[in-house]
Design an enzyme around this catalytic site. Structure first.
Site, PDB file in Angstrom:
ATOM      1  N   SER A  50      34.752  40.476  50.388  1.00 51.90           N
ATOM      2  CA  SER A  50      33.909  39.817  49.163  1.00 51.90           C
ATOM      3  C   SER A  50      34.203  38.658  48.907  1.00 51.90           C
ATOM      4  O   SER A  50      33.432  38.001  48.164  1.00 51.90           O
ATOM      5  CB  SER A  50      34.034  40.773  48.013  1.00 51.90           C
ATOM      6  OG  SER A  50      35.353  40.861  47.472  1.00 51.90           O
ATOM      7  N   THR A  51      35.276  38.230  49.188  1.00 49.79           N
ATOM      8  CA  THR A  51      35.916  36.677  48.687  1.00 49.79           C
ATOM      9  C   THR A  51      36.611  36.104  49.907  1.00 49.79           C
ATOM     10  O   THR A  51      37.098  36.706  50.722  1.00 49.79           O
ATOM     11  CB  THR A  51      36.857  36.693  47.546  1.00 49.79           C
ATOM     12  OG1 THR A  51      37.829  37.468  47.632  1.00 49.79           O
ATOM     13  CG2 THR A  51      35.977  37.186  46.253  1.00 49.79           C
ATOM     14  N   PHE A  74      36.427  46.273  46.947  1.00 50.78           N
ATOM     15  CA  PHE A  74      36.720  47.014  45.693  1.00 50.78           C
ATOM     16  C   PHE A  74      36.241  45.814  44.351  1.00 50.78           C
ATOM     17  O   PHE A  74      36.909  45.049  44.142  1.00 50.78           O
ATOM     18  CB  PHE A  74      38.005  47.274  45.500  1.00 50.78           C
ATOM     19  CG  PHE A  74      38.404  48.340  44.228  1.00 50.78           C
ATOM     20  CD1 PHE A  74      38.071  49.597  44.499  1.00 50.78           C
ATOM     21  CD2 PHE A  74      38.774  47.824  43.054  1.00 50.78           C
ATOM     22  CE1 PHE A  74      38.452  50.290  43.231  1.00 50.78           C
ATOM     23  CE2 PHE A  74      38.929  48.533  41.939  1.00 50.78           C
ATOM     24  CZ  PHE A  74      38.781  50.001  42.165  1.00 50.78           C
ATOM     25  N   GLU A  75      35.306  46.335  43.805  1.00 50.30           N
ATOM     26  CA  GLU A  75      34.561  45.186  43.000  1.00 50.30           C
ATOM     27  C   GLU A  75      34.206  45.973  41.748  1.00 50.30           C
ATOM     28  O   GLU A  75      34.326  47.042  41.595  1.00 50.30           O
ATOM     29  CB  GLU A  75      33.180  44.816  43.384  1.00 50.30           C
ATOM     30  CG  GLU A  75      33.261  44.040  44.818  1.00 50.30           C
ATOM     31  CD  GLU A  75      34.381  42.900  44.772  1.00 50.30           C
ATOM     32  OE1 GLU A  75      34.577  42.173  43.816  1.00 50.30           O
ATOM     33  OE2 GLU A  75      35.180  42.778  45.765  1.00 50.30           O
ATOM     34  N   ASP A 111      37.807  51.967  47.297  1.00 47.17           N
ATOM     35  CA  ASP A 111      39.301  51.540  47.677  1.00 47.17           C
ATOM     36  C   ASP A 111      39.531  51.759  49.168  1.00 47.17           C
ATOM     37  O   ASP A 111      39.490  52.819  49.626  1.00 47.17           O
ATOM     38  CB  ASP A 111      40.090  52.653  46.739  1.00 47.17           C
ATOM     39  CG  ASP A 111      41.684  52.531  47.121  1.00 47.17           C
ATOM     40  OD1 ASP A 111      42.227  51.665  47.817  1.00 47.17           O
ATOM     41  OD2 ASP A 111      42.362  53.253  46.749  1.00 47.17           O
ATOM     42  N   TYR A 235      58.461  33.208  49.239  1.00 56.23           N
ATOM     43  CA  TYR A 235      57.464  33.840  49.997  1.00 56.23           C
ATOM     44  C   TYR A 235      57.918  34.268  51.344  1.00 56.23           C
ATOM     45  O   TYR A 235      58.023  35.529  51.467  1.00 56.23           O
ATOM     46  CB  TYR A 235      56.073  32.564  50.251  1.00 56.23           C
ATOM     47  CG  TYR A 235      54.975  33.031  50.620  1.00 56.23           C
ATOM     48  CD1 TYR A 235      53.943  33.182  49.486  1.00 56.23           C
ATOM     49  CD2 TYR A 235      54.536  33.727  51.832  1.00 56.23           C
ATOM     50  CE1 TYR A 235      52.718  33.700  49.775  1.00 56.23           C
ATOM     51  CE2 TYR A 235      53.367  34.073  52.083  1.00 56.23           C
ATOM     52  CZ  TYR A 235      52.463  34.377  51.217  1.00 56.23           C
ATOM     53  OH  TYR A 235      51.146  34.815  51.264  1.00 56.23           O
ATOM     54  N   LYS A 244      55.067  40.610  55.818  1.00 56.44           N
ATOM     55  CA  LYS A 244      54.548  40.058  56.649  1.00 56.44           C
ATOM     56  C   LYS A 244      55.064  40.490  58.219  1.00 56.44           C
ATOM     57  O   LYS A 244      54.305  40.641  59.260  1.00 56.44           O
ATOM     58  CB  LYS A 244      54.781  38.436  56.662  1.00 56.44           C
ATOM     59  CG  LYS A 244      54.180  37.795  55.362  1.00 56.44           C
ATOM     60  CD  LYS A 244      52.683  38.407  55.219  1.00 56.44           C
ATOM     61  CE  LYS A 244      52.420  37.560  53.931  1.00 56.44           C
ATOM     62  NZ  LYS A 244      50.884  37.889  53.523  1.00 56.44           N
ATOM     63  N   THR A 273      43.515  30.886  45.602  1.00 58.39           N
ATOM     64  CA  THR A 273      43.043  32.245  45.478  1.00 58.39           C
ATOM     65  C   THR A 273      43.396  32.475  44.102  1.00 58.39           C
ATOM     66  O   THR A 273      44.598  31.933  43.459  1.00 58.39           O
ATOM     67  CB  THR A 273      43.526  33.079  46.501  1.00 58.39           C
ATOM     68  OG1 THR A 273      44.663  33.389  46.553  1.00 58.39           O
ATOM     69  CG2 THR A 273      42.733  32.588  47.915  1.00 58.39           C
TER      70      THR A 273
END
Length: 388
Positions: A50-51, A74-75, A111, A235, A244, A273
């Site tokens: 979605s993004t 999931f929105e 989900d 990170y 990761k 983001t």
């Protein structure tokens, strides 16, 4: 209603339907202008569609290689007096334009970690695509409930092993300051791997394989960010780094079962983001990166990155790093750019921020995620938040 951005901390709680649709159309236009991608996949499942990079993947494959797609995200739905999430508007704007172009576009909202959504996606693939050639995994969530035992895990984005002190930025006030972050516990590190590692990716591929909806010679990609040495303490060398590393493990496991080219982690560049804005140090690095890459003529957002991935990196023989990853963060991590970023990082203060970085553009890019600040949109117009 008149829809305006409402920002609380690093979260925007509103989204503009017309602005989101405009943002989707601009990304489509970028791909169409670049021309067809003849080597691209034709039947695609995008998890986290979605993004950001997930939406960009759906757009690039649909409008670059004429793919039919199933997407999962999931929105939050809209109400009569409240907006939906930006992703809800993005999904519908994309579907409208894909169907107008003669392509299949089916979106499942739920989900992605759950068995129920996996089953629903499999049925959608059977009914609309038959099988899939490509599975893109671009799920970003701080919480995951394991479908096997029902335990809910929460990620903790912290250093690992020792506390870290570094510069950080208040994006609201523009103040540069120092922040000290205590290290994660072993339990927090393990939970972060559970949420952001490769386990759910493996479960998806196993479920799709068992259902017989993986095409022969299929490929699956999982998007990640490795980052610069400037962000590594919080990170890459923190709990996120452990997650990761688990993605690399999962990719190797999928390849062992399905073939040498079946699964790859794709390292992408830093972009603005909502998730990254919550990570200490990262927004400050982002304001620097925007300024330097624009000065060097190397600025890329998600649609430019993913277009380059499919147009250049996935065409022909794959160029892989020592961990079998595909690298599209090559411009950001070039020696020239990193040297300039390091020099500016050392000189960064509240007073020097305006000269060395670009906080106004960072803020603009953040608002665009929610459909605000786009030219050609009448933000004074009365709109129905339930319509795209």
């Amino acid at each position: 209603m008149i829809i305006e951005p409402k920002i609380r901390g690093f979260i925007c709680t509103t989204a503009h339907p017309v602005g989101c649709a405009t943002n989707v159309q601009r990304q489509i236009d970028h791909v169409v202008v670049k021309g067809p991608i003849p080597t691209g996949p034709r039947r695609v499942l995008v998890l986290g569609c979605s993004t950001g990079y997930g939406l960009a993947s759906r757009i690039v494959t649909t409008f670059g290689s004429n793919a039919d797609t199933v997407g999962v995200s999931f929105e939050r739905e809209p109400g009569e007096a409240k907006t939906a999430s930006a992703g809800w508007y993005n999904n519908r704007a994309f579907e409208q334009r894909a169907k107008a172009a003669g392509r299949v576009a089916v979106t499942i909202e739920g989900d992605a970690f759950s068995d129920a959504v996996k089953a629903e996606a499999i049925e959608a693939i059977r009914a609309n695509l038959g099988q899939v050639d490509l599975i893109v995994y671009s799920v970003a969530s701080p919480v995951r409930t394991d479908p096997k035992d029902g335990v809910t895990y929460r990620s903790a984005i912290k250093p690992y092993g020792a506390a870290v002190t570094s510069k950080t930025l208040n994006t609201g006030t523009g103040e540069v300051s120092e922040i000290s972050v205590e290290p994660a516990t072993e339990e927090e590190a393990a939970a972060t791997v559970k949420v952001m590692g490769g386990e759910d990716w493996e479960l998806w591929i196993a479920a799709l394989a068992e259902a017989g909806v993986l095409a022969e010679g299929f490929q699956t990609l999982n998007y990640t960010y490795l980052g610069s040495k400037l962000t590594w303490p919080i990170y890459h060398k923190g709990t996120l780094g452990k997650a990761k590393a688990d993605l690399d493990r999962a990719a190797a496991a999928i390849r062992a079962t399905h073939g040498d080219n079946a699964a790859h982690v794709v390292a992408l560049k830093a972009v603005v983001t909502q998730a990254s804005s919550a990570i200490p140090v990262v927004p400050l690095y982002g304001t620097l990166l925007i300024k330097v890459e624009d000065e060097m003529g190397l600025g890329e957002g998600p649609i430019q990155q993913i277009d380059r991935l499919f147009r250049d990196k996935l065409a022909g023989d794959l160029a892989l790093d020592e961990e079998n990853r595909i690298r599209v963060d090559d411009w950001e991590l070039s020696d020239t750019m990193q040297a300039e970023l390091a020099k500016r990082w050392a000189a960064l203060t509240t007073e020097s921020l305006a000269d060395l970085a670009d906080l106004p553009k960072y803020r603009e890019e953040f608002l665009k995620l929610f459909g605000f600040g786009l030219g050609g949109v009448d933000y004074a117009a009365d709109v129905d938040p339930r319509e795209v």
